[in-house]
Design an enzyme around this catalytic site. Structure first.
Site, short mmCIF file in Angstrom:
data_model
loop_
_atom_site.label_atom_id
_atom_site.label_comp_id
_atom_site.label_asym_id
_atom_site.label_seq_id
_atom_site.Cartn_x
_atom_site.Cartn_y
_atom_site.Cartn_z
CE LYS A 1 -24.62 63.68 -35.40
NZ LYS A 1 -23.78 63.41 -33.80
CE LYS B 1 -20.80 56.32 -35.41
NZ LYS B 1 -19.49 56.09 -34.89
CE LYS C 1 -31.83 56.25 -29.94
NZ LYS C 1 -31.18 55.44 -30.35
P1 AMP Z 1 -19.62 59.14 -32.81
O1 AMP Z 1 -20.13 59.20 -33.71
O2 AMP Z 1 -21.88 60.35 -32.54
O3 AMP Z 1 -19.85 58.77 -31.22
O4 AMP Z 1 -18.90 60.27 -32.39
C1 AMP Z 1 -17.99 60.28 -32.50
C2 AMP Z 1 -17.49 61.67 -32.49
O5 AMP Z 1 -17.84 62.42 -33.59
C3 AMP Z 1 -17.94 63.17 -31.65
O6 AMP Z 1 -16.58 63.87 -30.64
C4 AMP Z 1 -18.97 63.90 -32.78
O7 AMP Z 1 -19.04 65.19 -31.77
C5 AMP Z 1 -18.16 63.48 -33.74
N1 AMP Z 1 -19.57 63.50 -35.18
C6 AMP Z 1 -20.13 63.13 -35.10
N2 AMP Z 1 -20.80 62.93 -36.13
C7 AMP Z 1 -20.41 64.74 -35.89
C8 AMP Z 1 -20.61 65.37 -37.21
N3 AMP Z 1 -21.89 64.89 -38.08
N4 AMP Z 1 -20.26 66.32 -37.16
C9 AMP Z 1 -18.76 67.20 -36.43
N5 AMP Z 1 -18.45 66.08 -35.65
C10 AMP Z 1 -19.36 64.95 -35.57
#
Ligand code: AMP
Ligand code: TRP
Length: 327
Positions: free
Chosen positions: A193, A196, A111
């Protein structure tokens, strides 16, 4: 039974990256571990949010946890903000985290490198709060996607530091990163990646996307001109990502998935991937629609809160005494 904990930050709709990298693993583990899964809602406000907007995602996140197969009788499912001890332990751990450690966190560094201004102190110290989430329950394992490994490593350092300084206080946890699908990439830009916070939503398949929309996103995913379905993330990032999605959903290895599609044209390969994604979404959405109509969400959170809070308050009491800040 060994203990496991993980959380997901409900800043937007959950997507298949969350499912493959995190949720489906939680479901698999809940029979073999004492599983704690929570909605990391305090983490969402480390960056500015519209309260109405994020509130919408809260209920969906829990409903989707359950729809993906988490079960309140086999796991402890709770809302982070329902257990006030998290913020308290987060502060204590922030007091034991060095500035230099937080400076080295990739999320913060990225960031900063992008020139972000006005980052909050909460965003900067967020890894200490995450460490609190984990150490509170003496978890042995933390199943997360690849991007969270660094945070779990800091958590280990903090546990060891606290134990060295004050005696045996915390279990030192280990990250658990699945072999297939730890990082699902954006369908339109497979160097990024799936996330969201995607600007265009074409590269991200949400668990609540209509099956038709999801299939369309797969069919228009970026590929290459090599004309071979091979797992080669360096040179064929798009195809490798689709293979990963397929293998993860079918619960087979990348090698097995690759072998199924030798000699396939990209169009036919994509159709096969779209089919398994559609099947998955239909199953999840069917259950989601049932759950969202019932009281099961409130019941789940109530039971989870009671169980989690019991452990958390005992932990914090012990810690406060150890630190000399409680009479
Ligand atoms: P977050 O959406 O960043 O809160 O991530 C929630 C969980 O989903 C965490 O364990 C992340 O590592 C996993 N995660 C988020 N985005 C991905 C992605 N594109 N591929 C695999 N795992 C993901
Ligand atoms: N930081 C994690 C993420 O952004 C979410 C999270 C918060 C978490 N606390 C946790 C994950 C504790 C595992 C354990 O994805």
């Amino acid at each position: 039974m060994k203990k496991m904990i993980s959380g997901i930050k409900p800043t937007g709709e959950l997507h298949i990256g969350n499912y493959i990298g995190a949720l489906r693993n939680f479901v698999k583990y809940q029979d073999d571990y004492d599983m704690y899964v929570f909605i990391a809602n305090l983490h969402t406000i480390t960056v500015p949010q519209d309260p109405i907007e994020i509130n919408k995602y809260l209920k969906d996140a829990i409903a989707l946890y359950l729809a993906c197969g988490l079960d309140k009788d086999r796991s402890t499912i709770f809302l982070q903000s329902d257990v006030l001890e998290h913020a308290n332990l987060g502060f204590i751990l922030a007091c034991h985290t060095y500035e230099g450690e937080l400076d080295r966190m990739t999320q913060y560094k990225d960031k900063k490198a992008k020139g972000a201004e006005g980052l909050s102190a909460g965003f900067y110290t967020y890894p200490s709060l995450m460490a609190a989430d984990i150490l509170m329950y003496d978890a042995d394992f933390v199943p997360v996607g690849d991007d969270q490994k660094q945070h779990v490593e800091l958590t280990r350092d903090l546990a060891q530091r606290m134990n060295n300084r004050y005696g045996d206080l915390f279990t030192v946890p280990e990250p658990l990163i699945s072999e297939v699908g730890a990082r699902i990439m954006d369908l339109q830009d497979p160097s990024r990646k799936m996330s969201k916070s995607d600007q265009s939503d074409k590269g991200c398949i949400y668990l609540l996307d209509s099956p038709k929309k999801a299939a369309k996103k797969i069919m228009s995913a970026q590929t290459d001109s090599l004309d071979q379905v091979k797992y080669d993330p360096e040179n064929q990032a798009g195809i490798s990502n689709l293979l990963t999605i397929y293998a993860a959903i079918k619960n087979i290895s990348l090698k097995e998935a690759e072998a199924l599609f030798t000699d396939y044209r990209y169009g036919d390969f994509k159709k096969a991937v779209a089919e398994v994604v559609v099947e998955l979404l239909e199953t999840i959405q069917g259950r989601y629609n049932e759950i969202i109509e019932t009281d099961i969400i409130a019941e789940t959170l109530n039971e989870g809160k009671i169980k989690a809070q019991k452990l958390a308050s005992a932990k914090l009491n012990k810690l406060n005494k150890t630190l000399g800040i409680q009479i």
